[in-house]
Motif scaffolding. Structure first.
Motif, mmCIF file in Angstrom:
data_model
loop_
_atom_site.group_PDB
_atom_site.id
_atom_site.type_symbol
_atom_site.label_atom_id
_atom_site.label_comp_id
_atom_site.label_asym_id
_atom_site.label_seq_id
_atom_site.Cartn_x
_atom_site.Cartn_y
_atom_site.Cartn_z
ATOM 1 N N CYS A 68 49.671 49.671 43.555
ATOM 2 C CA CYS A 68 48.442 48.884 43.374
ATOM 3 C C CYS A 68 47.733 48.694 44.722
ATOM 4 O O CYS A 68 46.515 48.852 44.826
ATOM 5 N N ASP A 69 48.512 48.367 45.745
ATOM 6 C CA ASP A 69 47.928 48.157 47.078
ATOM 7 C C ASP A 69 47.304 49.448 47.607
ATOM 8 O O ASP A 69 46.201 49.437 48.171
ATOM 9 N N THR A 70 48.004 50.561 47.435
ATOM 10 C CA THR A 70 47.528 51.839 47.950
ATOM 11 C C THR A 70 46.241 52.278 47.255
ATOM 12 O O THR A 70 45.255 52.673 47.899
ATOM 13 N N ILE A 71 46.240 52.222 45.937
ATOM 14 C CA ILE A 71 45.056 52.637 45.180
ATOM 15 C C ILE A 71 43.896 51.688 45.439
ATOM 16 O O ILE A 71 42.742 52.111 45.617
ATOM 17 N N PRO A 100 39.851 45.770 43.891
ATOM 18 C CA PRO A 100 41.114 45.147 43.487
ATOM 19 C C PRO A 100 41.826 46.018 42.462
ATOM 20 O O PRO A 100 41.201 46.544 41.541
ATOM 21 N N CYS A 101 43.127 46.181 42.638
ATOM 22 C CA CYS A 101 43.929 47.022 41.745
ATOM 23 C C CYS A 101 45.170 46.250 41.343
ATOM 24 O O CYS A 101 45.887 45.714 42.192
ATOM 25 N N THR A 102 45.453 46.199 40.045
ATOM 26 C CA THR A 102 46.575 45.422 39.539
ATOM 27 C C THR A 102 47.064 46.013 38.225
ATOM 28 O O THR A 102 46.386 46.841 37.617
ATOM 29 N N ASP A 103 48.234 45.591 37.800
ATOM 30 C CA ASP A 103 48.685 45.805 36.432
ATOM 31 C C ASP A 103 48.387 44.500 35.697
ATOM 32 O O ASP A 103 49.083 43.501 35.907
ATOM 33 N N PRO A 104 47.348 44.446 34.858
ATOM 34 C CA PRO A 104 46.920 43.174 34.255
ATOM 35 C C PRO A 104 48.007 42.462 33.475
ATOM 36 O O PRO A 104 48.126 41.239 33.545
ATOM 37 N N HIS A 105 48.808 43.239 32.729
ATOM 38 C CA HIS A 105 49.817 42.610 31.895
ATOM 39 C C HIS A 105 51.008 42.137 32.723
ATOM 40 O O HIS A 105 51.683 41.173 32.349
ATOM 41 N N ARG A 106 51.233 42.775 33.855
ATOM 42 C CA ARG A 106 52.406 42.484 34.677
ATOM 43 C C ARG A 106 52.095 41.521 35.825
ATOM 44 O O ARG A 106 52.875 40.608 36.113
#
Length: 343
Positions: free
Chosen positions: A305-308, A315-321
């Motif tokens: 997430c940080d790299t992308i 901002p990059c995240t896994d919304p469910h996680r």
């Protein structure tokens, strides 16, 4: 005709986790209306709900068997029809969102008439469809888009609605697929809408609004998927979105069901979607990247997430996680002109 709850969720003989996304989506977002799951012994999948027979489910109050599977082509295999007939004999109504309709299966319709059971075909568009106008309309709209099919567009949309609501911002989920419709109770089964009416159907699903709230529109398909790009393009134009969130599964090796087609580069995919969306929404902007990291460990997922995020300056995240707070910060922040984006 409303669909009676509680539900019994159907897994059947499924072995592909992606094929049970409708049942899984309902179990995640509407668990309170699910009494259990039905699966055969050769099904290795589970939703962590009680495993029940049809008769046991009826005894526990279930009213409807949701045939929550999505195979390639959306057809009723013989074992599914056999299970559907057994469920009706036990006392359950049926709901399904496959391209093939329950109402077109003679064995099922005959049994339904004999037993007095109700059949609900979720993937059945309104007969009163209209062609889009592309006319500018007021209101805030966010559309989730994807690098491929089944990469978390619905999960991301629902997570964004939840996050906005928790911040005190009015937000409405606009469902465009069978799972979303069963969760929301309403929506447009977009992949069953004739091509000329796709954009118009979305204009009606998310009409002009005058408050400061947001319509969060569930995306479908991908501009880069040869099978479904037409649906994705019509959705982009009809949604007239102010904001886009790009969804991606980094573990996917190729386009779903198409081994000969590689997944697109994220930056290229995002740029193409922004360019297409500008036809009806000239000021559209990207506000985040949503990853499905369910196949990897937490540390690896956070690093990715940080790299992308750094590579795309979003901002990059896994919304469910990991939640959607960073995306919401971007969405609701003031733009370069100083105008509050939510206003």
């Amino acid at each position: 005709m409303s669909i009676e709850t509680p539900y019994l969720l159907y897994l059947g003989h499924s072995t592909d986790p992606v094929e049970i996304k409708t049942s899984r989506g309902i179990a995640v977002f509407r668990r309170e209306i699910c009494v259990g799951e039905f699966r055969h012994d050769d099904c290795p999948l589970t939703l962590d709900l009680p495993r029940l027979t049809f008769a046991e489910a009826v005894q526990q109050g279930a009213k409807t068997l949701v045939l929550g599977i999505a195979n390639a082509g959306g057809t009723f295999a013989k074992p599914v029809i056999e299970d559907a007939l057994a469920a009706m004999e036990a006392g359950l109504d049926l709901a399904a969102g496959l391209h093939q309709q329950l109402a077109d299966q003679p064995a099922i319709t005959g049994a339904a008439r004999r037993l007095g059971r109700k059949l609900h075909d979720v993937r059945k568009p309104s007969p009163d469809l209209r062609v889009a106008t592309g006319a500018p309309r007021t209101g805030n709209r966010l559309l989730t888009i994807g690098t491929d099919c089944s990469v978390g567009k619905m999960y991301s949309s629902l997570s964004l609605v939840k996050g906005l609501t928790e911040r005190g911002v009015t937000a409405d989920f606009r469902a465009t697929g069978q799972t979303g419709i069963l969760i929301a109770g309403a929506g447009v089964p977009l992949d069953a809408v004739p091509a000329d009416f796709i954009s118009g159907a979305i204009e009606e699903l998310a009409p002009a609004r005058s408050d400061a709230g947001w319509d969060i529109i569930e995306g479908q398909g991908s501009l880069y998927h040869p099978s479904f790009a037409g649906v994705s393009l019509g959705l982009l134009h009809g949604a007239q979105p102010q904001a886009l969130v790009l969804c991606h599964n980094p573990a996917r090796e190729h386009m779903r069901h198409l081994p000969g087609y590689a997944l697109p580069d994220l930056a290229e995919c995002l740029a193409a979607n922004l360019a297409a969306a500008r036809l009806t929404s000239p000021n559209v902007r990207a506000v985040g990247i949503a990853l499905d990291t369910s196949s990897m460990g937490e540390d690896m997922a956070r690093r990715l997430c940080d790299t992308i995020g750094a590579s795309l300056d979003l901002p990059c995240t896994d919304p469910h996680r990991f939640g959607v707070e960073a995306i919401l910060d971007k969405l609701l922040a003031k733009d370069e002109s100083g105008i509050q984006a939510v206003a």
